[in-house]
Structures are given as structure tokens and as C-alpha cells.
Design an enzyme around this catalytic site. Structure first.
Site, PDB file in Angstrom:
ATOM      1  N   GLY A 273       0.901  -1.371  -0.043  1.00  0.00           N
ATOM      2  CA  GLY A 273      -0.117  -0.010  -0.127  1.00  0.00           C
ATOM      3  C   GLY A 273       0.752   1.027  -0.052  1.00  0.00           C
ATOM      4  O   GLY A 273       0.422   2.118   0.698  1.00  0.00           O
TER       5      GLY A 273
ATOM      6  N   SER B 218       4.692  -5.974  -2.860  1.00  0.00           N
ATOM      7  CA  SER B 218       4.989  -4.299  -3.102  1.00  0.00           C
ATOM      8  C   SER B 218       5.560  -3.599  -2.079  1.00  0.00           C
ATOM      9  O   SER B 218       6.714  -4.256  -1.828  1.00  0.00           O
ATOM     10  CB  SER B 218       3.333  -3.683  -3.435  1.00  0.00           C
TER      11      SER B 218
END
Length: 567
Positions: free
Chosen positions: A159, A237
């Protein structure tokens, strides 16, 4: 506030309204595309008033497990795993976290089926988050008990370091825990300014949260049947970036055995102390409090803190381009906690852990095709590249056959759409080639490394907002998550086969550091070496083509951003 977007660790693109103007050679820059909107149901699932009704879980009677810090209350479900939600630590604002000494449900809950509130973040209703957010969810196979000595995986959500939670879409660990016969812990950590921008100048508080979480797991997993000496950390990520940062922390090395890195935007590198200080000075100037005035700092509302945080987020690149527009708040190579860059900008240390590194086929597609719904003429290609890379790197890229227009058209007379070139370029330099450079370095310095490229995925909730990401054969950023967790809705044959394969491989990796399970009939996944990474096609057969990820190109002929900025 209403449901909105999450910022993707992605490219910087022409003329978008998503980012503030920044200086560049031609006045052209690639602003980062936000993540697709949280779906209305996804937002409602976070609201404490309605989440139990909108997002019910099939649970049965409560369970109780005795741990060294008290009775753990949990629930069982039909997926073959028991779920335990716990507050693993506490932290005063901008202070190091301290491990919980008693077992407690998050946010003062009394119902063991209640989900934790997320950490404070932008564009989420205030009732869905709490500053007291250092919680995790344990998924424990229902067939194990104390003494079983099964491994544990701790998952770190992504995120862009400013959004996300343990209850994010696709992160239900029940299937993964059951399939691997392992404990799966999905952990939360402080986000944005609260995790990365302490006015005192203290760095890496969010990394400290993860270290505290690992210490907590070491203490409690034996009570659930876990082996405290077999812990794997994994993330996707920005979560994967934090996994890599953990590998650069010698003091944390004994807390885990091996690591899994999915879609880490390695091109950015960790922050330098000088860039962090530049950002810190700017952020402190937004607070109207002295850095030492704890009372004043504690009195700032979360809404005001988030506003200041997002002001910094949009301004950081203009303060210091090394911050990037996509992830300006991130781990800092401070020389004390994080002692190495773990990239090609400084000497690579000796290593010994086993690491699994993967990317997806079309990492940058969400950014490129999300910003541009219509074709980009080939005449704009060089100008677009120059806006991000500067003249020297642009000439090397545009003169290379790797990204020539002829590589992206079916025939000589076909119309060229430069989006295809930009997507390939972004995927290569931010994710795939940077990851392969890391893999070669890791193997060259003593560690085992297994590289993979997903060519089959499950469209992550929200990715359907970009039509290109719904096309057959396209695997966009995040589309690996529901494959690994086994949460893909109504998987087709290819997806189901890959889910089974990856869960079998992960189960073996958790136990041995080798993703080759015995007796499963899977093709051998060979470890990479100092020159050949041997990246297998996940969802296909054989090895991924090297292309521009040849070690003589990215990182040598054309430098990564972390090399250009000397991070």
C-alpha cells in the site's frame, strides 16, 4: 470521508492530474497512478458498525488456547483454519512499539470474531481506523495443536507505506494456512507519517513494529503448534520492500529464517539519511509544534496529521527527487538499524538466508493504461522517456532494440501504441530487472535465491477499473496476491492449478527454504546464480526470457534510480 484510492508504487507519467507539477528536462513527468478505488463493500468491511453484517465469516463457537501471556480467544471457520485476532504491541505517538505482555483483542473488542481497525490512512472513514492499530490475525490449521512444530509465515501488506491493513482484500489466510499446514500471521504496522516521519528524527518506526511483531510470534506460536525456529517473512509491493529491509537489519536476523519478496519496486532503493532529513524538516514545519514538545504533538488530530502527511507526499519529489513521487515515506538506510542498501549502490554483504523473489508480467500496466485510455502516438515515446529519465538515460533506452517500436507490433504496417513500450519499460526497470539484479547479488554473496514471473494471475479487487488489466493474458500489479492466498473468486482451471502449485511450493519453502515439494510432480525450480537467475514462469513452463534484464543492461549500461541518485 468516502472510499477513494491508494497510491501505486509505479511510474511517473505524462500530464496527469494525479500529481503536482515537478521539474523535468522537457516539462514532462510521469505522475504516479493511484491504486484503483476501494470498492464500496471493501470500505464497509472496515466499518465497525456494519462489517459483521456486510462481510460475515462462517464461524463456529469460540476457541481458547493457553499462551504464555494469557488465554487466546479465537473462532473456527469452514476453511479448515482457526482465526485468532490479537493486539501484539502498543506505541505512543512517534515512540517505539512495545510488545504486548497480555493477550488482548484489538480496539477493546470482546468478541473474538471482531476484526482489527486499520492504522490511520487517507481517504478512509475515521471510524475504520485507530492509532492503536498494532494488531495481527493468526490463521491456524484446525488439525494442529501444541507440539506439532509447524512453520509460521508473517505476511506484510502493501500500500505504498501509507494505506492497507490485515483485513485487505484477498488476505484471508485460512486457505494458505490449511494448504501449507502452517500458521499464517497477517500483520499491521504504522503507516505514513506515524510510521516514518517522527518529528524527533527517529527513523524506521514501522520497521520496529515488524520486529516487535516477530518477537511476539516467537513467544506465542509454540502454544498454537508452531515452531518458533521456522518463521518466514513475506510481503507484496511496499510490504515486499519491508521484507527486503528486514534482510538488511542484522539485529533482526535471528527472528526469521527465510524471506519471500513479491513485486518489490526495488528501483527506488531505501531512503538516504540526507533525503529523509530534507523531508523531515519540511514535515516538521507543517506541524506548528516544536519537535521536542510531546504534548503539542500528541494533541494534533489524526485528520490534521494525515493532511500534513499527504502534503509531504505530494511535495517530496520537488524537495529531493530521490524521494520519488510514488513512495517518499519508506525505509531509511540509517546505518544503525538498516546497515546496508542491499542493492548495487554499495558493497553487498555476505548473506545466508534463502529468498524467493517474484514479479508479475505487467507490473506497470495499471499505471500506464490507467492514465491513458487511448493510444499514445509513437512520436511521443522519446519525449515521455526523457521526462522521467533525463537525456543521458533516454538516449540509451531509445537507441536500444529492447524497447524499439518494432518489438510491440504484429506487422511492419501496424499502428504503434507507445503505451506498450512504456508498460514494458516501467515493468522492467522498477520491478523485474531490479529484482533480478538483487537476485544475482544475493546468489553471488552466499544466499539461495529462487526467482519467478507470474504469467497467470487473479485480478485484484479494484484492478478492473483499468480495462487493460481485465484482458486475457494480462497480469497486473497485485494480481499475484489472491493466487498465493487461495482467495481468487471462482478460479478457472489455470488459476486453480497455479494456486495449488504456489501453495505447495510455499509450504515447502516455509519448512526448508527450497520451493520444491517432494511428491507433487512439479517442475524443478532451480536456484539462481550470479549471472543466470533462472526465473521460472509461474502459470507456464520453462524460464522467463531475459530481455532487457541482462546484467549488462539495467544496472550497468542504464542505471537504476538508486544509482543515479546515489542512495
Amino acid at each position: 470521508m468516502v472510499a477513494s484510492v491508494r497510491l501505486l508504487a509505479g511510474l511517473l507519467l505524462l500530464g496527469s492530474t494525479f500529481a503536482s507539477p515537478v521539474p523535468s528536462t522537457n516539462g514532462i513527468k510521469f505522475p504516479p497512478l493511484p491504486f484503483p478505488p476501494i470498492t464500496p463493500k471493501g470500505l464497509l468491511c472496515q466499518l465497525p458498525i456494519v462489517k459483521d453484517f456486510v462481510c460475515p465469516r462462517q464461524t463456529s463457537s469460540s476457541l481458547s488456547v493457553n499462551t504464555p501471556i494469557g488465554a487466546a480467544k479465537g473462532t473456527s471457520d469452514t476453511a479448515g483454519a482457526n482465526r485468532f485476532v490479537v493486539k501484539y504491541a502498543s506505541a505512543n505517538r512517534w515512540q517505539p512499539s512495545t510488545m504486548a505482555t497480555t493477550w488482548a483483542l484489538p480496539n477493546g473488542a470482546s468478541d473474538p470474531s471482531a476484526l482489527p481497525l486499520s492504522c490511520p490512512q487517507p481517504n478512509v472513514d475515521d471510524s475504520a481506523f485507530s492509532e492503536d492499530c498494532l494488531s495481527m490475525i493468526l490463521y491456524v490449521p484446525s488439525n494442529i495443536k501444541a507440539g506439532s512444530n509447524v512453520p509460521t509465515m508473517m505476511w506484510i501488506h502493501g500500500g505504498s507505506f501509507i494505506v492497507g491493513s490485515a483485513t485487505g482484500p484477498g488476505l484471508d489466510g485460512s486457505s494458505l494456512a490449511s494448504a501449507t499446514n502452517s500458521i499464517v500471521a497477517v500483520v499491521q504496522y504504522r503507516l505514513g507519517a506515524l510510521g516514518w516521519m517522527a518529528p524527533s528524527g527517529a527513523t524506521n518506526l514501522a520497521m520496529g513494529d515488524l520486529i516487535t511483531a516477530l518477537g511476539f510470534l516467537k513467544a506465542v506460536v509454540p502454544s498454537f503448534g508452531g515452531d518458533a525456529s521456522h518463521v518466514t517473512i513475506a510481503g507484496q509491493s511496499s510490504g515486499a520492500n519491508m521484507v527486503r529491509a528486514m534482510l538488511a537489519i542484522p539485529s533482526a536476523s535471528s527472528l526469521f529464517n527465510n524471506a519471500i519478496i513479491q513485486s518489490d519496486p526495488m528501483d527506488y532503493g531505501f531512503l538516504s539519511t540526507s533525503t529523509q532529513q530534507t523531508m523531515q524538516s519540511y514535515f516538521n514545519g507543517l506541524l506548528n509544534c516544536a519537535a521536542s514538545d510531546t504534548s503539542c504533538l500528541d494533541a494534533i488530530s489524526l485528520d490534521d496529521l494525515i493532511d500534513a502527511q499527504m502534503n509531504l507526499f505530494s511535495t517530496a519529489y520537488s524537495l529531493d527527487p530521490a524521494a520519488t513521487q510514488a513512495e517518499p515515506m519508506r525505509p531509511v538506510h540509517d546505518g544503525e538499524l538498516i546497515t546496508t542498501t542491499l542493492d548495487s549502490s554499495s558493497p553487498f554483504p555476505s548473506v545466508s538466508k534463502s529468498v524467493l523473489v517474484s514479479t508479475v508480467l505487467d507490473e506497470a500496466a495499471l499505471t500506464i493504461y490507467g492514465n491513458y485510455q487511448t493510444a499514445i502516438p509513437e512520436s511521443s515515446w522519446e519525449q515521455a522517456v526523457n521526462g522521467t529519465f533525463g537525456s543521458a538515460r533516454t538516449q540509451l533506452i531509445c537507441n536500444s532494440s529492447q524497447y524499439a517500436a518494432s518489438q510491440f507490433v504484429a506487422s511492419a504496417n501496424a499502428t504503434v501504441d507507445a503505451r506498450a513500450q512504456l508498460q514494458e519499460l516501467g515493468t522492467d526497470y522498477i520491478w523485474k530487472c531490479a529484482s533480478w539484479t538483487f537476485a544475482r547479488n544475493w546468489a553471488s554473496h552466499g544466499g539461495a535465491v529462487y526467482a519467478g514471473l507470474y504469467i497467470v494471475g487473479s485480478s485484484y479487487p479494484g484492478n478492473e477499473a483499468v480495462a487493460y488489466c481485465t484482458q486475457a493474458g494480462v497480469v497486473c500489479h497485485q494480481d499475484d496476491i489472491q493466487i498465493v492466498f487461495g482467495t481468487a473468486p471462482s478460479p478457472d482451471g489455470e488459476q486453480a492449478a497455479l494456486i495449488g502449485e504456489m501453495q505447495a511450493r510455499y509450504g515447502a519453502f516455509f519448512r526448508t527454504g527450497d520451493p520444491n515439494p517432494a511428491g507433487k510432480g512439479l517442475a524443478e525450480w532451480q536456484a539462481g546464480g550470479g549471472s543466470d537467475v533462472n526465473a521460472i514462469l509461474l502459470g507456464g513452463s520453462g524460464l522467463a526470457p531475459v530481455g532487457a534484464c541482462d546484467p549488462s543492461y539495467w544496472g550497468e549500461e542504464v542505471q537504476y534510480d538508486y544509482q543515479v541518485y546515489g542512495i
